[in-house]
Motif scaffolding. Structure first.
Motif, PDB file in Angstrom:
ATOM      1  N   LEU A   1      16.100  27.343  -4.281  1.00  0.00           N
ATOM      2  CA  LEU A   1      15.377  26.676  -5.368  1.00  0.00           C
ATOM      3  C   LEU A   1      15.284  27.567  -6.602  1.00  0.00           C
ATOM      4  O   LEU A   1      15.276  27.065  -7.730  1.00  0.00           O
ATOM      5  N   GLU A   2      15.244  28.869  -6.376  1.00  0.00           N
ATOM      6  CA  GLU A   2      15.211  29.817  -7.492  1.00  0.00           C
ATOM      7  C   GLU A   2      16.606  30.062  -8.070  1.00  0.00           C
ATOM      8  O   GLU A   2      16.739  30.664  -9.128  1.00  0.00           O
ATOM      9  N   HIS A   3      17.637  29.600  -7.381  1.00  0.00           N
ATOM     10  CA  HIS A   3      19.031  29.712  -7.848  1.00  0.00           C
ATOM     11  C   HIS A   3      19.666  28.323  -7.778  1.00  0.00           C
ATOM     12  O   HIS A   3      20.520  28.054  -6.929  1.00  0.00           O
ATOM     13  N   PRO A   4      19.248  27.419  -8.655  1.00  0.00           N
ATOM     14  CA  PRO A   4      19.658  26.011  -8.549  1.00  0.00           C
ATOM     15  C   PRO A   4      21.166  25.785  -8.610  1.00  0.00           C
ATOM     16  O   PRO A   4      21.666  24.821  -8.016  1.00  0.00           O
ATOM     17  N   GLU A   5      21.902  26.651  -9.304  1.00  0.00           N
ATOM     18  CA  GLU A   5      23.354  26.475  -9.355  1.00  0.00           C
ATOM     19  C   GLU A   5      23.992  26.713  -7.996  1.00  0.00           C
ATOM     20  O   GLU A   5      24.981  26.071  -7.624  1.00  0.00           O
TER      21      GLU A   5
ATOM     22  N   ASP B   1      28.943  20.005  -1.068  1.00  0.00           N
ATOM     23  CA  ASP B   1      30.005  20.137  -0.072  1.00  0.00           C
ATOM     24  C   ASP B   1      29.465  20.835   1.174  1.00  0.00           C
ATOM     25  O   ASP B   1      29.129  22.025   1.127  1.00  0.00           O
ATOM     26  N   GLU B   2      29.385  20.124   2.279  1.00  0.00           N
ATOM     27  CA  GLU B   2      28.847  20.702   3.513  1.00  0.00           C
ATOM     28  C   GLU B   2      29.687  21.880   3.999  1.00  0.00           C
ATOM     29  O   GLU B   2      29.187  22.747   4.718  1.00  0.00           O
ATOM     30  N   ARG B   3      30.962  21.918   3.593  1.00  0.00           N
ATOM     31  CA  ARG B   3      31.811  23.032   4.010  1.00  0.00           C
ATOM     32  C   ARG B   3      31.346  24.361   3.427  1.00  0.00           C
ATOM     33  O   ARG B   3      31.732  25.428   3.905  1.00  0.00           O
ATOM     34  N   VAL B   4      30.522  24.307   2.400  1.00  0.00           N
ATOM     35  CA  VAL B   4      29.972  25.520   1.789  1.00  0.00           C
ATOM     36  C   VAL B   4      28.865  26.116   2.657  1.00  0.00           C
ATOM     37  O   VAL B   4      28.532  27.296   2.536  1.00  0.00           O
ATOM     38  N   ALA B   5      28.294  25.308   3.556  1.00  0.00           N
ATOM     39  CA  ALA B   5      27.094  25.718   4.291  1.00  0.00           C
ATOM     40  C   ALA B   5      27.280  27.010   5.070  1.00  0.00           C
ATOM     41  O   ALA B   5      26.406  27.891   5.046  1.00  0.00           O
ATOM     42  N   ALA B   6      28.402  27.153   5.773  1.00  0.00           N
ATOM     43  CA  ALA B   6      28.599  28.348   6.592  1.00  0.00           C
ATOM     44  C   ALA B   6      28.614  29.607   5.739  1.00  0.00           C
ATOM     45  O   ALA B   6      27.951  30.603   6.068  1.00  0.00           O
ATOM     46  N   GLY B   7      29.361  29.584   4.635  1.00  0.00           N
ATOM     47  CA  GLY B   7      29.401  30.740   3.751  1.00  0.00           C
ATOM     48  C   GLY B   7      28.073  30.990   3.071  1.00  0.00           C
ATOM     49  O   GLY B   7      27.677  32.144   2.852  1.00  0.00           O
ATOM     50  N   ALA B   8      27.363  29.908   2.732  1.00  0.00           N
ATOM     51  CA  ALA B   8      26.051  30.057   2.100  1.00  0.00           C
ATOM     52  C   ALA B   8      25.079  30.760   3.028  1.00  0.00           C
ATOM     53  O   ALA B   8      24.291  31.620   2.597  1.00  0.00           O
TER      54      ALA B   8
ATOM     55  N   LEU C   1      23.119  34.253   2.383  1.00  0.00           N
ATOM     56  CA  LEU C   1      21.660  34.308   2.444  1.00  0.00           C
ATOM     57  C   LEU C   1      21.187  35.324   3.475  1.00  0.00           C
ATOM     58  O   LEU C   1      20.204  36.037   3.258  1.00  0.00           O
ATOM     59  N   LEU C   2      21.891  35.412   4.607  1.00  0.00           N
ATOM     60  CA  LEU C   2      21.553  36.424   5.595  1.00  0.00           C
ATOM     61  C   LEU C   2      21.661  37.820   4.998  1.00  0.00           C
ATOM     62  O   LEU C   2      20.786  38.674   5.200  1.00  0.00           O
ATOM     63  N   ARG C   3      22.745  38.071   4.268  1.00  0.00           N
ATOM     64  CA  ARG C   3      22.935  39.370   3.608  1.00  0.00           C
ATOM     65  C   ARG C   3      21.866  39.602   2.549  1.00  0.00           C
ATOM     66  O   ARG C   3      21.222  40.665   2.494  1.00  0.00           O
TER      67      ARG C   3
ATOM     68  N   GLU D   1      28.419  43.471  -7.088  1.00  0.00           N
ATOM     69  CA  GLU D   1      27.246  42.812  -7.672  1.00  0.00           C
ATOM     70  C   GLU D   1      26.291  42.360  -6.561  1.00  0.00           C
ATOM     71  O   GLU D   1      25.989  41.177  -6.401  1.00  0.00           O
ATOM     72  N   PRO D   2      25.800  43.290  -5.780  1.00  0.00           N
ATOM     73  CA  PRO D   2      25.046  42.954  -4.564  1.00  0.00           C
ATOM     74  C   PRO D   2      23.735  42.225  -4.812  1.00  0.00           C
ATOM     75  O   PRO D   2      23.244  41.528  -3.918  1.00  0.00           O
ATOM     76  N   ASP D   3      23.160  42.364  -6.000  1.00  0.00           N
ATOM     77  CA  ASP D   3      21.889  41.710  -6.287  1.00  0.00           C
ATOM     78  C   ASP D   3      22.066  40.295  -6.802  1.00  0.00           C
ATOM     79  O   ASP D   3      21.084  39.634  -7.173  1.00  0.00           O
ATOM     80  N   THR D   4      23.310  39.825  -6.843  1.00  0.00           N
ATOM     81  CA  THR D   4      23.618  38.458  -7.263  1.00  0.00           C
ATOM     82  C   THR D   4      23.861  37.597  -6.031  1.00  0.00           C
ATOM     83  O   THR D   4      24.638  37.960  -5.150  1.00  0.00           O
ATOM     84  N   LEU D   5      23.187  36.446  -5.964  1.00  0.00           N
ATOM     85  CA  LEU D   5      23.402  35.506  -4.875  1.00  0.00           C
ATOM     86  C   LEU D   5      24.631  34.667  -5.187  1.00  0.00           C
ATOM     87  O   LEU D   5      24.696  34.006  -6.220  1.00  0.00           O
ATOM     88  N   ASP D   6      25.608  34.690  -4.284  1.00  0.00           N
ATOM     89  CA  ASP D   6      26.852  33.949  -4.470  1.00  0.00           C
ATOM     90  C   ASP D   6      27.229  33.318  -3.135  1.00  0.00           C
ATOM     91  O   ASP D   6      27.753  33.985  -2.249  1.00  0.00           O
ATOM     92  N   VAL D   7      26.970  31.997  -2.989  1.00  0.00           N
ATOM     93  CA  VAL D   7      27.209  31.330  -1.712  1.00  0.00           C
ATOM     94  C   VAL D   7      28.695  31.223  -1.385  1.00  0.00           C
ATOM     95  O   VAL D   7      29.061  30.869  -0.265  1.00  0.00           O
ATOM     96  N   GLY D   8      29.552  31.553  -2.356  1.00  0.00           N
ATOM     97  CA  GLY D   8      30.984  31.561  -2.099  1.00  0.00           C
ATOM     98  C   GLY D   8      31.544  32.947  -1.860  1.00  0.00           C
ATOM     99  O   GLY D   8      32.762  33.139  -1.858  1.00  0.00           O
TER     100      GLY D   8
END
Length: 393
Positions: free
Chosen positions: A249-253, A261-268, A272-274, A319-326
């Protein structure tokens, strides 16, 4: 003066600010625990991986020199799996591995999706437009899943959730944690007695037949294993679900990429774990001298491996402090590494993937109802997470 450890987070989805200062000292830094004991904090990624597979670091919580991070840990010297060294650890782990394989967990995905959808429908019941997702979604989803897996009555969930909180909260005293652990052990001993008379379906029933019956486990050992699986199976995942929803929610993009795309879920989920590293502060004691990172860890030294620091290593995660679900990496240490790597990681991944995707799709207008600063962050020395997650949609 040495910095105090553990450290608390200022932002619930970023490591404590004090970790940056520790990293400046090198991959290993000296810290001081609440009782005045000096310990090593390992912040380097390579050093953390190396030490997590080093047999000279002991996880045996029965050792008199095993470190105590917060007062409650003084009452938790013996813990199944995570608190054991080989060969005892290996024997118990081999018993449980078949129940947590990718194939076994994939067979549970329809049931997990059913549980998640039921919880979301309950949120929407009667045209509701607001909720606190911690008690109404993040906690009941993994609690229900682990109860079904183990064969534990979900009707008892309020009891074991309360005892878990008393055991794991950093602010609990040793007496409070001991009382909670004792109550859970008694609960499982009584449940085992019931199942001996009236067998059911679940992992606990399988262990009673396959391990307790032939004498490979005692009732005390089985109760300890069941307690460990129940506590670990819902506490960490519940915190991950709540904190992941907040972070998205804090990273809406990033949330939009998942929703599309549900296929993004595993990588996301891997990212998020990291990024969140809720099970921080892995602890060990040196059983022998170890030279590493330009330092010498002496036999008897306390060693802490805060994976929230290692998982933000720029040499491994640009860029470890950047959240990137891909981002597409699974080299994080959120589940640990080596022989103590989380046995339930496949189950946790499945729960997170399904819960986050279904919530994103079924509640497209989801947004925070209060500022992040008002949600309450769990202190250092406990599984990291938030106390509340009020949302509207």
């Amino acid at each position: 003066m040495l910095p105090k450890f553990p450290m608390s987070r200022q932002c619930p989805y970023h490591p404590p600010a004090g970790y940056a200062a520790l990293k400046k000292e090198g991959p290993l830094a000296r810290v001081r625990l609440y009782d005045g004991r000096t310990a090593w904090a390992v912040t380097g990624y390579a050093e953390t991986r190396q030490l997590l597979v080093d047999p000279r670091l002991s996880s045996d919580r029965s050792r008199p020199d095993f470190p105590v991070l917060v007062p409650r840990m003084a009452a938790a010297k013996l813990v199944a799996l995570v608190g054991m060294d080989p060969p005892e650890h290996d024997v118990q782990r081999r018993m449980l591995i078949p129940s947590f394989t990718v194939k076994r967990v994939n067979s549970l995905r329809p049931a997990i999706r059913r549980i998640v959808v039921e919880r979301i429908e309950a949120l929407l019941d009667g045209g509701r437009r607001e909720a606190d997702l911690v008690p109404e979604f993040a906690l009941p989803v993994p609690s229900t899943v682990i109860c079904e897996l183990l064969g534990v009555p979900y009707g008892d969930h309020e009891f074991f959730e309360e005892q878990t909180r008393r055991m794991l909260m950093a602010t609990s005293t040793a007496d409070e944690a001991a009382a909670a652990g004792g109550a859970l052990n008694r609960y499982f001993d009584e449940l085992i007695e019931t199942k001996l008379a009236e067998p059911g379906e679940g992992l606990l029933d399988e262990l009673i037949v396959d391990r307790l019956g032939p004498g490979e486990l005692t009732r005390l050992e089985l109760a300890s294993i069941a307690m460990f699986l129940l506590v670990a199976g819902h506490e960490t995942t519940a915190n991950m679900i709540g904190l992941s929803v907040l972070t998205l929610l804090e990273h809406p993009e990033q949330l939009a990429r998942l929703r599309a795309d549900e296929r993004v879920a595993a990588g996301a989920v891997e990212e998020l774990l990291r990024f969140l590293s809720v099970a921080d502060e892995l602890q060990r004691v040196a059983a022998a001298d170890i030279e590493i990172g330009g330092q010498v860890i002496r036999a008897g030294d306390a060693v802490y491996l805060p994976n929230a620091a290692a998982n933000r290593a720029p040499e491994v995660f640009p860029e470890p402090d950047t959240l990137d679900v891909g981002r597409g990496t699974r080299h994080h240490l959120a589940f640990g590494y080596g022989i103590h790597q989380c046995i339930g990681q496949n189950l946790a991944r499945a729960e997170l993937e399904i819960a986050l995707y279904e919530l994103a799709v079924r509640l497209p207008g989801l947004r925070l109802a209060e500022p992040v600063e008002q949600l309450g962050t769990k202190p250092g020395g406990s599984v990291q997470g938030i106390l509340r997650l009020p949302v509207v949609w």
